[in-house]
Motif scaffolding. Structure first.
Motif: not given
Length: 205
Positions: A13-18, A20-31, A121-130
């Motif tokens: 389980r990959i926690g994706l964070t960063g 505000i406006a750092s580009g999380k949505s862009t990276i999430t869209s690519y994945i 096997q793998t999940l992406i967890l997008v959590i801005p305030l991780l």
């Protein structure tokens, strides 16, 4: 076996964070476009948890009163999320109250969703305030998006149509990149050249 431990068994389980406006949505869209991996979004869960007639909605309306209802869409009587964000930003007591209400609800819901994808096997967890919300324990690794403050500020001004002063305040409101970096496993550099983080994702996923 508790629900948290159950969700960790044999699952990456990959926690994706960063910031505000750092580009999380862009990276999430690519994945989402290039990888067959479920993506769970804390912001989406947050919106779901304050929809009319939910527990979160009722608690927030009881606490703030009718002023928190969106007058531009009064027929639906939805919570004005922009006003709620401004209240949280300006009033530390209200911020603390909201966090105590919503963070545990979001975490519980995210763990439930992890279990729904138990065969993946793998999940992406997008959590801005991780880090701020202490969600580290539901992740097996943490990926942090890197973005220069000036670029972050420009994106925020354009996206949210706010002043430079407001953008700076919102950025400063969160933990700094350097603080988050100490507890992150992978850095995705979204400064200028997207191939940097795309190559990392190709290698790791």
């Amino acid at each position: 076996m508790d629900i948290l431990q159950k969700s960790k068994n044999n699952q990456r389980r990959i926690g994706l964070t960063g910031g505000i406006a750092s580009g999380k949505s862009t990276i999430t869209s690519y994945i989402r476009k290039n990888k067959n991996i479920p993506i769970l979004d804390a912001d989406h869960l947050s919106r779901e948890l304050i929809k009319p007639n939910t527990y979160g909605y009722k608690k927030i309306c009881d606490y703030f009163g009718n002023k928190i209802i969106d007058n531009n869409n009064n027929s639906k009587r939805e919570i004005n999320r922009k006003l709620l964000r401004n209240i949280i930003f300006k009033h530390s007591k209200s911020k603390e109250w909201i966090e105590k209400l919503l963070h545990p609800l979001i975490k519980e819901k995210m763990i439930e969703e992890c279990n729904q994808y138990k065969n993946n096997q793998t999940l992406i967890l997008v959590i801005p305030l991780l880090f701020e919300a202490k969600f580290e324990d539901i992740c097996t690794e943490i990926w942090l998006v890197k973005c220069p403050t000036e670029l972050q500020k420009k994106r925020l001004i354009k996206r949210d149509k706010i002043s430079e002063k407001e953008a700076c305040e919102l950025i400063d409101f969160q933990l700094s990149f350097e603080e988050k970096r100490k507890f992150s496993d992978i850095i995705l550099d979204n400064s200028d050249d997207q191939t940097k983080w795309i190559n990392i994702i190709k290698e790791l996923l």
